[in-house]
Design an enzyme around this catalytic site. Sequence first.
Site, PDB file in Angstrom:
ATOM      1  N   ASP A 153      -7.074  -1.217  -4.515  1.00 31.83           N
ATOM      2  CA  ASP A 153      -8.097  -0.829  -3.544  1.00 31.83           C
ATOM      3  C   ASP A 153      -9.025   0.235  -4.128  1.00 31.83           C
ATOM      4  O   ASP A 153     -10.249   0.167  -3.967  1.00 31.83           O
ATOM      5  CB  ASP A 153      -7.456  -0.275  -2.268  1.00 31.83           C
ATOM      6  N   ASP A 180       0.862  -1.176   0.000  1.00 34.33           N
ATOM      7  CA  ASP A 180       0.000   0.000   0.000  1.00 34.33           C
ATOM      8  C   ASP A 180       0.901   1.229   0.000  1.00 34.33           C
ATOM      9  O   ASP A 180       1.997   1.207   0.557  1.00 34.33           O
ATOM     10  CB  ASP A 180      -0.903   0.020   1.238  1.00 34.33           C
TER      11      ASP A 180
END
Length: 149
Positions: free
Chosen positions: A122, A109
Amino acid sequence: MLFYAIALFIVLVDQVTKILVRIHVDVGENISLWGIRFTHYENSGMASSLFQGYGRLFGVIAMMFVIGVLYYRRSGTRKGVMMECSLGFIVGGAIGNGVDRLIYGEVTDFIIRSGGILNVADHAIELGVLLLLIYFVVDYIGKRKASRG
């Protein structure tokens, strides 16, 4: 064809951005690019870093989800451009994160947002779910108007 094009595009962009982050940004390092804040974070859990350490299990679940969506697309009665786009974004995101989980046991991430640190996959899943909700609302309204009609 639109479904596959979107899913493939999302997987490619997601994986390329994650590779670039892994190569150029140390874990925990913060950078700013074009006014957007980034930090490199490795998440071995699921959303909001819940259930840390189960990355590979979530990878298997993601791939089972993708198989389920592919089956639904073949047998489902709901069709159309909005549905194809929605499912393309969701499946592309699921594959992008699923690949990370199966290979590395965790997801990279890097995009800082008020809700946490996310990645391209995401955001694609969020966009796909939003399109899916819009599809169902429009479909519902259309059926109500037709039944009154």
